[in-house]
Design a protein around this motif. Sequence first.
Motif, PDB file in Angstrom:
ATOM      1  N   PHE A 128       0.837  -1.200   0.000  1.00 40.33           N
ATOM      2  CA  PHE A 128       0.000   0.000   0.000  1.00 40.33           C
ATOM      3  C   PHE A 128       0.871   1.249   0.000  1.00 40.33           C
ATOM      4  N   ASP A 129       1.872   1.263   0.888  1.00 43.33           N
ATOM      5  CA  ASP A 129       2.744   2.441   1.008  1.00 43.33           C
ATOM      6  C   ASP A 129       3.442   2.771  -0.311  1.00 43.33           C
ATOM      7  N   LEU A 130       4.026   1.748  -0.941  1.00 43.31           N
ATOM      8  CA  LEU A 130       4.787   1.989  -2.164  1.00 43.31           C
ATOM      9  C   LEU A 130       3.894   2.418  -3.323  1.00 43.31           C
ATOM     10  N   SER A 131       2.658   1.979  -3.321  1.00 42.41           N
ATOM     11  CA  SER A 131       1.776   2.297  -4.449  1.00 42.41           C
ATOM     12  C   SER A 131       1.284   3.734  -4.430  1.00 42.41           C
ATOM     13  N   LYS A 132       1.221   4.366  -3.262  1.00 40.45           N
ATOM     14  CA  LYS A 132       0.492   5.631  -3.121  1.00 40.45           C
ATOM     15  C   LYS A 132       1.002   6.736  -4.043  1.00 40.45           C
ATOM     16  N   GLU A 133       2.321   6.844  -4.158  1.00 37.81           N
ATOM     17  CA  GLU A 133       2.885   7.929  -4.976  1.00 37.81           C
ATOM     18  C   GLU A 133       2.478   7.806  -6.439  1.00 37.81           C
ATOM     19  N   TRP A 134       2.171   6.601  -6.889  1.00 40.30           N
ATOM     20  CA  TRP A 134       1.943   6.353  -8.318  1.00 40.30           C
ATOM     21  C   TRP A 134       0.470   6.174  -8.657  1.00 40.30           C
ATOM     22  N   ILE A 135      -0.405   6.442  -7.697  1.00 40.77           N
ATOM     23  CA  ILE A 135      -1.845   6.430  -7.966  1.00 40.77           C
ATOM     24  C   ILE A 135      -2.240   7.781  -8.526  1.00 40.77           C
ATOM     25  N   GLY A 136      -2.925   7.776  -9.663  1.00 40.46           N
ATOM     26  CA  GLY A 136      -3.263   9.041 -10.311  1.00 40.46           C
ATOM     27  C   GLY A 136      -4.680   9.070 -10.840  1.00 40.46           C
TER      28      GLY A 136
END
Length: 332
Positions: free
Chosen positions: A101-109
């Motif tokens: 979850f943490d790693l994905s957040k920056e790349w959710i658009g």
Amino acid sequence: MSKGILRLAFRAAGIGLAAVIVYSCIFLAAFCLMPPLYKDSYQSVVVRQYDSLREIHEPKVIVLGTSYVTFSVDADLMEQKLGMPCQVFGCHLGMGTRYFFDLSKEWIGEGDIVVYPIWETDINYYGTELILKGIEGRMDLLLSLPAGAVKGALAGSRDIITKKLYEPLRGMLFPAEKKRADSEIDPIYAIDSFDQKGTMKALRQESWTDDVPEDQKKRYDSAAYSQEYIAFLNEFDAYCRERGAVFCLTYPTILDEAVENSEEELAAFDSWLKEQVTAPVITDIKDTLLPREEIYNSVMHCNTLGAEHYSSMLAEDLASFFRAGKISHCGQ
């Protein structure tokens, strides 16, 4: 307190700080500079998945989870059915769900659809030793860990440092022992089982043939889903909305014989979950209980046939959600 005692206290603190700094330097040197030891491991697929995710610059589907996602989702098949990129993001349960979850957040658009097959977990757990093995050599991914997990990584890194120092020597001094140890690793749990996007592509033709052992029997029980876990999912849903994305929940694949709930209990759990979470639950829980012909080496791992079944079903559930007007861009 006398000056002598103060001097001793400051000296002890200084020695302790120096020891931490020296150990941290040794750890960073082993992590970043020494030849990689775990680059072919199962958990190293997280690097492929992460790099693939951040290179997708259009609306996409992200399926989060742990090994039940790794074994059950065929991203290419979902792409074909939905007409948009799909990225699996998750592998070893021992790394902890929270890390993905943490790693994905920056790349959710804008326009993204994030899908999570919900299962019981300690949402604050970081399996730092396995994470370090998976992200070996990647300082950017190391720094993505929260401060508490970094502290845990330093505390748990002794075995990794020891192995990184010892394994090259073992290969030279005891080649037969090293070869035997390597041969005992199940090839399905290796990086060669995955494509460059981190989707499992190894053909898994075997199916479940054994009785279900007691430690693999499963039960949907609301008591196993803490309010902290539910609050985290609702906060993640709000985060996705802020970024113009949609967060959906589904259920993971499980061998039907392994589930101890009655149909009434499954329906009650589904109703309870929908009352607790703000994200939509898009799948009928009964549809994710698969026959043994579609299960591989664990009651939550699909073989190739099961992955095709589950991925097609998940794509159809998302497309149905689109047709109901709840997602504006999926399945077009």
